[in-house]
Each structure stands twice: as C-alpha cells, then as structure tokens.
Design a protein around this motif. Structure first.
Motif, short mmCIF file in Angstrom:
data_model
loop_
_atom_site.label_atom_id
_atom_site.label_comp_id
_atom_site.label_asym_id
_atom_site.label_seq_id
_atom_site.Cartn_x
_atom_site.Cartn_y
_atom_site.Cartn_z
N ILE A 98 0.85 -1.20 0.00
CA ILE A 98 0.00 0.00 0.00
C ILE A 98 0.89 1.25 0.00
O ILE A 98 0.67 2.18 -0.77
CB ILE A 98 -0.95 -0.01 1.24
CG1 ILE A 98 -2.00 -1.12 1.06
CG2 ILE A 98 -1.59 1.34 1.45
CD1 ILE A 98 -3.01 -1.22 2.17
N ILE A 99 1.90 1.22 0.85
CA ILE A 99 2.81 2.36 0.95
C ILE A 99 3.54 2.58 -0.38
O ILE A 99 3.67 3.71 -0.85
CB ILE A 99 3.80 2.17 2.12
CG1 ILE A 99 3.02 2.18 3.44
CG2 ILE A 99 4.89 3.25 2.11
CD1 ILE A 99 3.82 1.81 4.66
N THR A 144 -11.65 3.12 10.66
CA THR A 144 -10.69 3.28 9.56
C THR A 144 -9.62 4.28 10.00
O THR A 144 -8.46 4.15 9.63
CB THR A 144 -11.41 3.75 8.29
OG1 THR A 144 -12.35 2.73 7.92
CG2 THR A 144 -10.44 3.94 7.14
N ALA A 145 -10.01 5.25 10.82
CA ALA A 145 -9.07 6.28 11.26
C ALA A 145 -7.87 5.68 11.99
O ALA A 145 -6.73 6.13 11.81
CB ALA A 145 -9.78 7.31 12.13
N VAL A 146 -8.12 4.67 12.82
CA VAL A 146 -7.00 4.08 13.56
C VAL A 146 -6.06 3.35 12.59
O VAL A 146 -4.83 3.31 12.78
CB VAL A 146 -7.51 3.17 14.72
CG1 VAL A 146 -7.86 1.78 14.26
CG2 VAL A 146 -6.49 3.11 15.85
N MET A 147 -6.63 2.84 11.50
CA MET A 147 -5.81 2.17 10.48
C MET A 147 -4.97 3.20 9.70
O MET A 147 -3.81 2.96 9.41
CB MET A 147 -6.71 1.37 9.53
CG MET A 147 -7.48 0.27 10.25
SD MET A 147 -8.75 -0.52 9.21
CE MET A 147 -7.76 -1.74 8.33
N LEU A 162 -1.02 3.48 9.36
CA LEU A 162 -0.40 3.59 8.03
C LEU A 162 0.56 4.79 7.97
O LEU A 162 1.69 4.67 7.49
CB LEU A 162 -1.50 3.73 6.97
CG LEU A 162 -1.04 3.87 5.53
CD1 LEU A 162 -0.50 2.56 4.99
CD2 LEU A 162 -2.19 4.35 4.63
N LEU A 163 0.10 5.93 8.49
CA LEU A 163 0.94 7.14 8.44
C LEU A 163 2.19 6.97 9.30
O LEU A 163 3.27 7.43 8.93
CB LEU A 163 0.13 8.37 8.88
CG LEU A 163 -1.04 8.78 7.96
CD1 LEU A 163 -1.75 10.01 8.52
CD2 LEU A 163 -0.56 9.06 6.53
N ILE A 205 2.80 13.67 11.73
CA ILE A 205 1.38 13.89 11.97
C ILE A 205 1.17 15.27 12.58
O ILE A 205 1.56 15.54 13.72
CB ILE A 205 0.79 12.77 12.86
CG1 ILE A 205 0.84 11.45 12.06
CG2 ILE A 205 -0.64 13.10 13.30
CD1 ILE A 205 0.25 10.26 12.72
N SER A 206 0.56 16.15 11.78
CA SER A 206 0.34 17.52 12.22
C SER A 206 -0.88 17.58 13.14
O SER A 206 -1.62 16.61 13.27
CB SER A 206 0.08 18.41 11.00
OG SER A 206 -1.12 17.98 10.38
#
Ligand SMILES: [Mn+2]
Length: 329
Positions: A4-5, A131-134, A138-139, A146-147
C-alpha cells in the motif's frame, strides 16, 4: 501494508473515495490521509456523492471535498471505510471505475465483497475500531509527520466510531492512538461538541418525536422508531440532524437491538440497526438479509415501501432469523 505504501509513493494524483452519507470516520480518515499526502507533494482530491454534512465544517481540510472530482486523470484511487465502489453511491461508478488501474482499500467492516482492479491492494481488518486508527497506523509506518490538523481528523474518526470511547470496539490500540494524537494538540471537547452535542432546537424536537414513538417488542427483541419526510419538514430540521438518534433508541435495556427507519424520499427508507455486545445479536445478518451491510453491532440498509409495511417485513425477517439460529443450535 508495504505494498500500500509503495503504491502511494509511486502515485501523483490521488482520489480518495468513501461511502455515501459519510460519518465521522469516513470524513476524518479521508481528510487526514489527504492532508498527510499533500505534505508529501501529492495532488489529492476527496469526493462524497452526498456532499459533506455541515457538522464536519470544523474539520481542517474540509475543502478537499468541496472542489469536486472529475474521476479522470488519477493514477491511484483510495477507498476508505468501505470496500466496494457501489457503497460510494456514485452513479455510473462502474464505467468510471474501469479507468482506475491502481486501487487501495482500507476498511474495518466485515469482508464480504471487495472491489478489484488491475493493481489492487487491500487492508481490511474488522477487529479495528475505525478506519481512522488504520490510517493512523499507516501514516506512522510511512514515517509521515502527523500535524495537529491530521491528528484532529484522525481523532474525530476514532472518537465517532467508538461512540466517544463507549462502544465495545473501544480497544487498547484505539486508546493508544488517541493518546498519541492528543499530544499533537487537537481538543477532544471541540470534537465531542461538534459530533455529539451542539444540536439545534428543530433537531431536538425531531428527536423527541422519534423517541415518543419507540415501540419495544418482546417477540422480536426490537426497539423501533421512525421518522418521515413530513416529520423532518415540520420540525424545520435536516436529515443529517438524525445522526446519533439511533444510539439513544439503543439504550432501551430490555431490547436485543434497535432500529430507526428514516424516510428520505417518497417511499424510500433508510434503516439503521444497533445492538450491544452483551445482548448477543448480530445485526449485520439482518442488514445483509435486507440488502445492506455493516458491523455486528452497527449496520444499515435501504428499502422501498412505506414505514408500516417495512416494520412488519423486518419483524418477520427477525423471527425467521431467530428460528434459523435456534435450529442451527
Ligand atoms: Mn468506520
């Protein structure tokens, strides 16, 4: 996750799509990813067929959705919080989708159908709270900074999908991610106010009407209520004002599960289903039987017809499912 990355790194123009009637997780995940990818020099668009409800206006980057998308000239499409193009509700999506070679899917709904393309990569894990935790994981894996803005969007996704850290999907990894995200400066009080409180008088009146109609059947174990187009109009409210109402209907203690039917167009009905872990009911089975889908404890579907008949039809289906489960032992 590596593939994915790689796909993200090898793409320049990226389109992020999510399901129609987007919730805090769909919008938060999309915006967080868009904001993060922008800092990597990518061109990013987000699109939602039903537009973005006003409640999300406080989120940084919400303009990503406003610019619209032409569905052409993207070298990567990312599908978030759903796994098929049909969930996006975009008319004619199949024709458009033919031009999507590279596809990434990140989702936490039970895997039923999954979209495929020439080069598709998917990460679907129904154990994840959101999905946000995923996207957070991922980030981190990508080493992206992460800003505060990205953190606000991700925290909104985790916060809403866990019902403000109250649902049974609130797990250690979500709390850990939330704690890390809070270090970046987002204010949880602001997220909470925008997502769960801050209601208008028409909205509360509409809730009152729906709540006064609750019926609880010991036969089906269902606590049900409904809202018609007329109700919404009379109250001077909007359909999006109903967001969160099902959670209140779901507080009926002796019900096995709850259902809210919303008439959103003439003879067109949307259903939301909720249950609680300890009640032992998988509402996604019922939703799938009605052509919808979702999680064990939170699902949805759409159907045609009038409210009264729909309730009767659903009740019958519940009884049949109950019968089947009993026979399966
Ligand atoms: Mn979600």
């Amino acid at each position: 996750m590596k593939k994915i990355i790689e796909q993200i790194k090898n793409s320049r123009n990226i389109l992020i799509l999510s399901h129609k009637n987007p919730d805090g997780d769909a919008v938060g995940s999309s915006l967080a990813l868009a904001l993060a990818l922008k800092t990597l020099g990518k061109e990013v668009s987000c699109f939602s067929v039903s537009g973005i409800p006003e409640v999300f206006n406080f989120l940084p980057g919400v303009d990503f959705f406003r610019k619209g998308a032409d569905f052409m000239n993207y070298d990567l499409v990312v599908l978030l919080d759903c796994a098929t193009f049909s969930r996006t509700g975009i008319e004619d999506i199949q024709r458009v989708a033919a031009s999507f070679d590279r596809l990434i899917i990140v989702d936490h709904h039970p895997k039923t159908e999954v979209e495929e393309s020439a080069e598709s990569e998917y990460w679907i894990d129904e154990k994840k709270s959101s999905t946000a935790v995923m996207i957070y994981e991922l980030l981190i894996e990508m080493g992206v900074n992460i800003s505060k803005d990205v953190a606000t969007c991700l925290l909104t996704g985790i916060f809403t999908d866990t019902g403000g850290f109250q649902h049974s999907n609130t797990d250690e990894s979500s709390m850990r991610a939330a704690a890390e995200l809070m270090k970046k400066g987002p204010r949880i009080e602001k997220i909470s106010r925008n997502m769960f409180s801050g209601k208008s008088v028409p909205a509360i009146k509409l809730w009152g009407k729906a709540l006064s109609r609750i019926e609880n059947s010991s036969n089906t174990g269902m606590a049900v209520s409904y809202v018609t187009m007329e109700d919404i109009e009379e109250a001077g409210a909007k359909e999006e004002d109903l967001s969160g109402l099902i959670s209140v209907i779901n507080t009926v203690s002796d019900a096995k599960f709850s259902l809210l039917l919303t008439e959103y167009d003439k003879n067109k009905i949307k259903g939301s289903l909720r249950s609680e872990d300890y009640k032992g009911m998988d509402v996604s089975r019922l939703a799938r039987g009605l052509g919808g889908g979702g999680h064990k404890l939170a699902s949805g579907f759409e159907m045609e017809g009038d409210i009264g008949r729909s309730i009767a039809k659903i009740s019958n289906m519940v009884l049949r499912l109950k019968d089947k489960t009993n026979k399966e032992g």
